[in-house]
Design a protein around this motif. Sequence first.
Motif, PDB file in Angstrom:
ATOM      1  N   ASP A 325       0.812  -1.217   0.000  1.00 36.10           N
ATOM      2  CA  ASP A 325       0.000   0.000   0.000  1.00 36.10           C
ATOM      3  C   ASP A 325       0.840   1.259   0.000  1.00 36.10           C
ATOM      4  O   ASP A 325       0.306   2.369   0.122  1.00 36.10           O
ATOM      5  N   GLY A 326       2.163   1.114  -0.110  1.00 34.25           N
ATOM      6  CA  GLY A 326       3.034   2.281  -0.145  1.00 34.25           C
ATOM      7  C   GLY A 326       3.355   2.848   1.223  1.00 34.25           C
ATOM      8  O   GLY A 326       3.893   3.958   1.320  1.00 34.25           O
ATOM      9  N   MET A 327       3.075   2.118   2.299  1.00 41.68           N
ATOM     10  CA  MET A 327       3.401   2.591   3.653  1.00 41.68           C
ATOM     11  C   MET A 327       4.846   2.221   3.977  1.00 41.68           C
ATOM     12  O   MET A 327       5.286   1.108   3.723  1.00 41.68           O
ATOM     13  N   ILE A 328       5.565   3.169   4.556  1.00 46.46           N
ATOM     14  CA  ILE A 328       6.976   2.968   4.887  1.00 46.46           C
ATOM     15  C   ILE A 328       7.099   2.101   6.137  1.00 46.46           C
ATOM     16  O   ILE A 328       6.547   2.429   7.189  1.00 46.46           O
ATOM     17  N   LEU A 329       7.814   0.982   6.000  1.00 44.43           N
ATOM     18  CA  LEU A 329       8.024   0.069   7.128  1.00 44.43           C
ATOM     19  C   LEU A 329       9.368   0.305   7.801  1.00 44.43           C
ATOM     20  O   LEU A 329       9.494   0.132   9.018  1.00 44.43           O
ATOM     21  N   MET A 330      10.386   0.673   7.016  1.00 46.47           N
ATOM     22  CA  MET A 330      11.736   0.749   7.562  1.00 46.47           C
ATOM     23  C   MET A 330      12.577   1.695   6.706  1.00 46.47           C
ATOM     24  O   MET A 330      12.401   1.763   5.487  1.00 46.47           O
ATOM     25  N   THR A 331      13.481   2.451   7.331  1.00 45.47           N
ATOM     26  CA  THR A 331      14.424   3.301   6.605  1.00 45.47           C
ATOM     27  C   THR A 331      15.792   3.186   7.276  1.00 45.47           C
ATOM     28  O   THR A 331      15.890   2.780   8.432  1.00 45.47           O
ATOM     29  N   ASN A 332      16.844   3.542   6.529  1.00 43.08           N
ATOM     30  CA  ASN A 332      18.163   3.601   7.150  1.00 43.08           C
ATOM     31  C   ASN A 332      18.551   5.056   7.404  1.00 43.08           C
ATOM     32  O   ASN A 332      17.860   6.006   6.982  1.00 43.08           O
ATOM     33  N   GLU A 333      19.667   5.241   8.110  1.00 40.36           N
ATOM     34  CA  GLU A 333      20.080   6.588   8.511  1.00 40.36           C
ATOM     35  C   GLU A 333      20.364   7.467   7.297  1.00 40.36           C
ATOM     36  O   GLU A 333      20.034   8.660   7.283  1.00 40.36           O
ATOM     37  N   GLN A 334      20.973   6.875   6.243  1.00 42.32           N
ATOM     38  CA  GLN A 334      21.290   7.666   5.052  1.00 42.32           C
ATOM     39  C   GLN A 334      20.019   8.207   4.408  1.00 42.32           C
ATOM     40  O   GLN A 334      19.990   9.349   3.923  1.00 42.32           O
TER      41      GLN A 334
END
Length: 671
Positions: A325-334
């Motif tokens: 659905d385009g929901m953000i689950l995880m990101t990194n610091e960069q």
Amino acid sequence: MSKEVNELSSQELELAHLYQAAQIGLCVTDTDHRYVRINQQLCDFNGKSIEEHVGRTIHEMIPHIADQIVSMFQSVIDSAKPILGHEVRGSTTAHSNEERIFLGDHYPLCSKDGKVLYVHTMVRDITKQRQAETLLKQANEELETRVKQRTAELENLSSQLGEEVKERKLAAVAARADEKHLRHLLESTMIIPWEADARTWKFTYVGPQAAFLGYPIDRWYDQDFWKNHVHPEDMEAAAKFSATKSSKGNNYDFEYRMIGADGREFWIHDLVSVDSAEGKPCFLRGFMIDITEQKRTQIKLKKSEETFRNLLQASPDGVVIVDRDGMILMTNEQMRRMFGYAEMELEGSSIEQLVPQDTRGKHQTYRSKYAHNPTTRPMGAVADLHGKRKDGSLFPVDICIGPMNLEGENVTACFVRDITGRKRLEEEERRLRVELTHISRVTAMGELVGSIAHELNQPLAAILANAQAALRFMKADNPNEQEIQEILQDIVSDDKRADQVIRRLRTLMQKHSANKESIQLDELVNELLPLIRNEAIAAKVEIFIEAAPNLPPVEADPIQLQQVIMNLLLNAIDAIRTSESAGGQICVVLSSFRKNSTKVAISDTGRGIPEENISEVFTAFYTTKPKGLGMGLSVCKTIIEAHEGTISVENLDPQGCCVSFILPLKSTTAL
């Protein structure tokens, strides 16, 4: 980068395999009590497939026992604390005609700020275990009842001593038969039944299954066997926990490690029932379950997850994981630093938050299509992409996307690279290329000064002669107005001719950025011939033009394309001038190439190019002219490639050279 993506995908596959291989039921639910991930073991408990579970609520999948589970799940979500040993009774689809008993441990999965995102559950079907406990209890009660019955009969029938002895023997035989039957029932399972003194933890009975630790069964009856063989790191906590629970008379279960005879570690899940007398525990009875493989699986899953997260953080590019659905689950610091967000600020929001406002609708449509057919798209596959920072500013990016499986859910991994610096270098390169092409044109114009002067002298001399003739006619007594009008018309024509030469020269001398338009190549070549006519005459060179009929237009910058053709014609004239024979010919052939291109071939009868140097002619600063800069052909190559074309050179037999370039047609024609 592709290698890193492959490594990440391989680790996720390993995680999924370990998850599915677990011998206990495992699942992850979100805060709406929907299944996010579930393994086959729990699906077998519920009697439905993995695909039927994922995305559906507990009420939808196991309605008969959902009320017992949902309220407990909500308690875990509200308190952010685990609930262990929660017992649920009821029927499922797999066992619709019987009551099953499930024992579950439920752990909250929280974000770094403490917010509960998911509930992780481990479920064991303890129906058979409870049945065994019930059988044991019933057997004990039945044994006690029989003993009491027999004792009462002996007391009431004391006069019939012989009969009493007989009845007691029968009761003893029956009791032994019942005990043997019960032991056989318990020992036929893989669960270890045991009994121990509550004060000393000395075993008074251990099932034969205990041999899996490698010790003879009689060793288990040694004093302090349990304490001496529990893992030293677990001993203090396990003993304290058992003593506390036993003192309260509560039944309990706990996990710890034991050391096998060969030194290996075994994880044990121990279910304990407490028998008390006068408020104090006297006997402990229970069942030991070997959960070593399940624990190893859990440890591997945890290590794999840690490895994945470390790789995510180590990536030099920004990484964001989104669901269908385009929901953000995880990101990194960069990624967060690139877009100007704090930790956990992006998680849970839409990926469109990072897309410019004017392209969000198009992005949503593309994302929906991608979800139905997810494929890997390499970095740079789509040009002119931009990201939107938290402060609203836009910046150019390259994006690589690919499908992956995360905890049983199909998600998309996006690798984002800020290419602001690269775009700046490309713009500087473009500016320098414009400067270089302008210098090359000015240099060519310098070589054509004599030819251009001759081209201008002809109309100017004609204008002067016609003007003088007109003056003479006008001084006559009866001037002929018709002749004077014709003379003035000739003056106008010659003036226009001179004006065209000057305008063409001025246009070629101007510095400008590439401006593509639809042009006819044959017209472009014919416009150039007057500028080089004098050079060709001086070198005794004849120029022929062969244009295919109905040649379609090309989309190009006319000034830059004139520069290319003029450079090639001047090179051909110079090659003939320096050859041994006097004079020669140049042939310009314009033709269609395949279905979507036009080819221009300029051949001469000059001296050709040494074969050992033919591969270097388009290299900057390479020249065969004594006073040449070595930039002409290099600039030609740059211009043609900027127009998405190709240029090549070859020697002709018996002599001469041919330089040809191919340009795509107008985009409307190509479509």
